[in-house]
Design a protein around this motif. Sequence first.
Motif, PDB file in Angstrom:
ATOM      1  N   ILE A   8       0.845  -1.194   0.000  1.00 24.88           N
ATOM      2  CA  ILE A   8       0.000   0.000   0.000  1.00 24.88           C
ATOM      3  C   ILE A   8       0.879   1.242   0.000  1.00 24.88           C
ATOM      4  O   ILE A   8       1.872   1.307   0.726  1.00 24.88           O
ATOM      5  N   SER A   9       0.485   2.234  -0.803  1.00 22.71           N
ATOM      6  CA  SER A   9       1.243   3.475  -0.901  1.00 22.71           C
ATOM      7  C   SER A   9       0.298   4.651  -1.134  1.00 22.71           C
ATOM      8  O   SER A   9      -0.817   4.477  -1.631  1.00 22.71           O
ATOM      9  N   THR A  10       0.779   5.844  -0.814  1.00 23.70           N
ATOM     10  CA  THR A  10       0.028   7.060  -1.104  1.00 23.70           C
ATOM     11  C   THR A  10       0.245   7.511  -2.546  1.00 23.70           C
ATOM     12  O   THR A  10      -0.368   8.462  -2.990  1.00 23.70           O
ATOM     13  N   GLU A  11       1.120   6.818  -3.253  1.00 22.04           N
ATOM     14  CA  GLU A  11       1.400   7.126  -4.655  1.00 22.04           C
ATOM     15  C   GLU A  11       1.139   5.883  -5.494  1.00 22.04           C
ATOM     16  O   GLU A  11       1.303   4.759  -5.014  1.00 22.04           O
ATOM     17  N   PRO A  12       0.763   6.058  -6.758  1.00 22.03           N
ATOM     18  CA  PRO A  12       0.567   4.889  -7.616  1.00 22.03           C
ATOM     19  C   PRO A  12       1.831   4.026  -7.660  1.00 22.03           C
ATOM     20  O   PRO A  12       2.949   4.544  -7.582  1.00 22.03           O
ATOM     21  N   ILE A  13       1.624   2.735  -7.751  1.00 19.37           N
ATOM     22  CA  ILE A  13       2.727   1.775  -7.775  1.00 19.37           C
ATOM     23  C   ILE A  13       2.798   1.170  -9.170  1.00 19.37           C
ATOM     24  O   ILE A  13       1.810   0.596  -9.646  1.00 19.37           O
TER      25      ILE A  13
END
Length: 160
Positions: A8-13
Amino acid sequence: MHSRVFQISTEPIVKENYLNEDTLNQGDDAFYDYCANIDDDEREEDIACLVNETLPKGMFELVGDGIIRFNGGVEQWKEEYIANIRKKAEDLTVENMLEWSSTHYLKEAITNPLHTDYYFYLDKEGWQTYAEQSFAFMQLVCSLEPGTILYIGGVIDYHF
Protein backbone atom coordinates in the motif's frame (compact mmCIF):
# COMPACT_ATOMS: atom_id res chain seq x y z
CA MET A 1 -1.92 -21.01 8.13
CA HIS A 2 -2.30 -18.72 5.15
CA SER A 3 -2.98 -15.02 4.94
CA ARG A 4 -2.10 -12.04 2.74
CA VAL A 5 0.43 -9.24 2.49
CA PHE A 6 -0.82 -5.99 0.94
CA GLN A 7 1.47 -3.45 -0.67
CA ILE A 8 0.00 0.00 0.00
CA SER A 9 1.24 3.48 -0.90
CA THR A 10 0.03 7.06 -1.10
CA GLU A 11 1.40 7.13 -4.66
CA PRO A 12 0.57 4.89 -7.62
CA ILE A 13 2.73 1.77 -7.77
CA VAL A 14 4.08 0.73 -11.16
CA LYS A 15 3.48 -2.92 -11.99
CA GLU A 16 7.24 -3.65 -12.16
CA ASN A 17 7.50 -2.67 -8.47
CA TYR A 18 4.59 -4.79 -7.24
CA LEU A 19 5.29 -6.95 -4.23
CA ASN A 20 5.67 -10.56 -5.39
CA GLU A 21 6.49 -13.97 -3.99
CA ASP A 22 10.23 -13.27 -4.12
CA THR A 23 10.22 -9.87 -2.39
CA LEU A 24 10.07 -10.90 1.28
CA ASN A 25 12.53 -12.94 3.31
CA GLN A 26 11.10 -16.41 3.73
CA GLY A 27 12.09 -19.91 4.73
CA ASP A 28 14.59 -20.75 7.47
CA ASP A 29 14.67 -18.23 10.33
CA ALA A 30 12.00 -16.04 8.68
CA PHE A 31 8.42 -15.37 9.77
CA TYR A 32 7.06 -16.60 6.43
CA ASP A 33 7.43 -20.28 5.58
CA TYR A 34 6.81 -19.30 1.98
CA CYS A 35 5.07 -16.67 -0.15
CA ALA A 36 3.10 -17.18 -3.35
CA ASN A 37 1.60 -14.94 -6.00
CA ILE A 38 -2.18 -14.94 -6.42
CA ASP A 39 -4.31 -14.36 -9.51
CA ASP A 40 -6.10 -11.11 -10.32
CA ASP A 41 -9.52 -12.38 -9.20
CA GLU A 42 -8.19 -13.39 -5.79
CA ARG A 43 -6.41 -10.03 -5.52
CA GLU A 44 -9.69 -8.15 -6.10
CA GLU A 45 -11.51 -10.32 -3.55
CA ASP A 46 -8.75 -9.84 -0.98
CA ILE A 47 -8.73 -6.06 -1.43
CA ALA A 48 -12.51 -5.96 -0.98
CA CYS A 49 -12.17 -8.06 2.18
CA LEU A 50 -9.44 -5.74 3.49
CA VAL A 51 -11.57 -2.63 2.96
CA ASN A 52 -14.97 -4.02 3.95
CA GLU A 53 -14.09 -6.43 6.76
CA THR A 54 -10.63 -5.75 8.21
CA LEU A 55 -10.06 -2.00 8.22
CA PRO A 56 -12.12 0.09 10.67
CA LYS A 57 -15.71 0.41 9.44
CA GLY A 58 -16.31 3.45 7.29
CA MET A 59 -12.72 4.65 7.42
CA PHE A 60 -12.00 3.55 3.84
CA GLU A 61 -13.91 2.87 0.66
CA LEU A 62 -12.95 1.06 -2.51
CA VAL A 63 -13.08 3.55 -5.40
CA GLY A 64 -11.33 1.65 -8.19
CA ASP A 65 -9.16 -1.33 -9.03
CA GLY A 66 -6.67 -1.35 -6.16
CA ILE A 67 -7.59 2.20 -5.17
CA ILE A 68 -9.08 3.11 -1.81
CA ARG A 69 -10.06 6.46 -0.30
CA PHE A 70 -9.45 7.40 3.31
CA ASN A 71 -12.68 8.91 4.68
CA GLY A 72 -11.38 9.99 8.09
CA GLY A 73 -12.27 8.71 11.53
CA VAL A 74 -8.74 8.25 12.80
CA GLU A 75 -9.31 10.29 15.97
CA GLN A 76 -11.94 7.82 17.20
CA TRP A 77 -9.67 4.93 16.23
CA LYS A 78 -6.80 6.44 18.28
CA GLU A 79 -9.06 6.68 21.34
CA GLU A 80 -10.12 3.04 20.94
CA TYR A 81 -6.50 1.94 20.39
CA ILE A 82 -5.30 3.58 23.62
CA ALA A 83 -8.31 2.30 25.60
CA ASN A 84 -7.62 -1.25 24.42
CA ILE A 85 -3.94 -1.04 25.42
CA ARG A 86 -4.89 0.32 28.85
CA LYS A 87 -7.38 -2.50 29.35
CA LYS A 88 -4.80 -5.14 28.43
CA ALA A 89 -2.23 -3.49 30.71
CA GLU A 90 -4.73 -3.44 33.59
CA ASP A 91 -5.31 -7.16 33.06
CA LEU A 92 -1.58 -7.80 33.59
CA THR A 93 -0.77 -8.63 37.22
CA VAL A 94 2.18 -9.90 39.24
CA GLU A 95 0.42 -13.25 39.45
CA ASN A 96 -0.15 -13.69 35.69
CA MET A 97 2.81 -11.80 34.20
CA LEU A 98 4.66 -15.01 33.34
CA GLU A 99 1.68 -16.57 31.59
CA TRP A 100 2.04 -16.40 27.83
CA SER A 101 -1.45 -15.05 27.23
CA SER A 102 -1.05 -12.03 29.53
CA THR A 103 1.91 -10.46 27.79
CA HIS A 104 0.97 -11.78 24.36
CA TYR A 105 -2.39 -10.01 24.34
CA LEU A 106 -0.82 -6.75 25.47
CA LYS A 107 1.85 -7.00 22.77
CA GLU A 108 -0.81 -7.80 20.15
CA ALA A 109 -2.90 -4.80 21.23
CA ILE A 110 0.12 -2.58 20.56
CA THR A 111 1.54 -4.09 17.36
CA ASN A 112 -1.58 -5.49 15.70
CA PRO A 113 -4.51 -3.25 16.64
CA LEU A 114 -6.60 -4.45 13.69
CA HIS A 115 -6.39 -8.03 15.04
CA THR A 116 -5.59 -9.51 11.65
CA ASP A 117 -3.17 -11.97 10.09
CA TYR A 118 -2.80 -9.54 7.19
CA TYR A 119 0.58 -7.85 6.89
CA PHE A 120 1.29 -4.51 5.24
CA TYR A 121 4.13 -3.71 2.87
CA LEU A 122 4.52 0.05 2.71
CA ASP A 123 7.33 0.33 0.13
CA LYS A 124 6.15 1.42 -3.33
CA GLU A 125 9.57 0.70 -4.87
CA GLY A 126 9.68 -2.95 -3.85
CA TRP A 127 13.10 -2.85 -2.12
CA GLN A 128 12.04 -3.58 1.45
CA THR A 129 12.46 -7.25 2.42
CA TYR A 130 9.82 -7.35 5.17
CA ALA A 131 6.18 -6.49 5.80
CA GLU A 132 4.71 -5.16 9.03
CA GLN A 133 1.73 -5.76 11.27
CA SER A 134 -1.26 -3.45 11.30
CA PHE A 135 0.16 -0.77 13.62
CA ALA A 136 2.62 0.31 10.90
CA PHE A 137 -0.27 0.76 8.47
CA MET A 138 -2.31 2.67 11.03
CA GLN A 139 0.68 4.95 11.68
CA LEU A 140 0.53 5.86 7.99
CA VAL A 141 -3.24 6.38 8.23
CA CYS A 142 -2.80 8.77 11.17
CA SER A 143 -0.81 11.08 8.89
CA LEU A 144 -3.49 11.21 6.16
CA GLU A 145 -6.08 13.86 5.43
CA PRO A 146 -9.66 12.73 4.70
CA GLY A 147 -10.02 12.19 0.96
CA THR A 148 -6.46 10.87 0.54
CA ILE A 149 -6.20 8.10 -2.04
CA LEU A 150 -4.20 4.96 -1.29
CA TYR A 151 -2.97 2.58 -3.97
CA ILE A 152 -2.69 -1.15 -3.53
CA GLY A 153 0.06 -2.80 -5.54
CA GLY A 154 0.98 -6.42 -5.07
CA VAL A 155 -1.04 -8.74 -2.88
CA ILE A 156 0.56 -12.06 -2.07
CA ASP A 157 -0.33 -15.17 -0.12
CA TYR A 158 1.94 -16.20 2.73
CA HIS A 159 2.15 -19.25 4.94
CA PHE A 160 3.26 -19.08 8.57
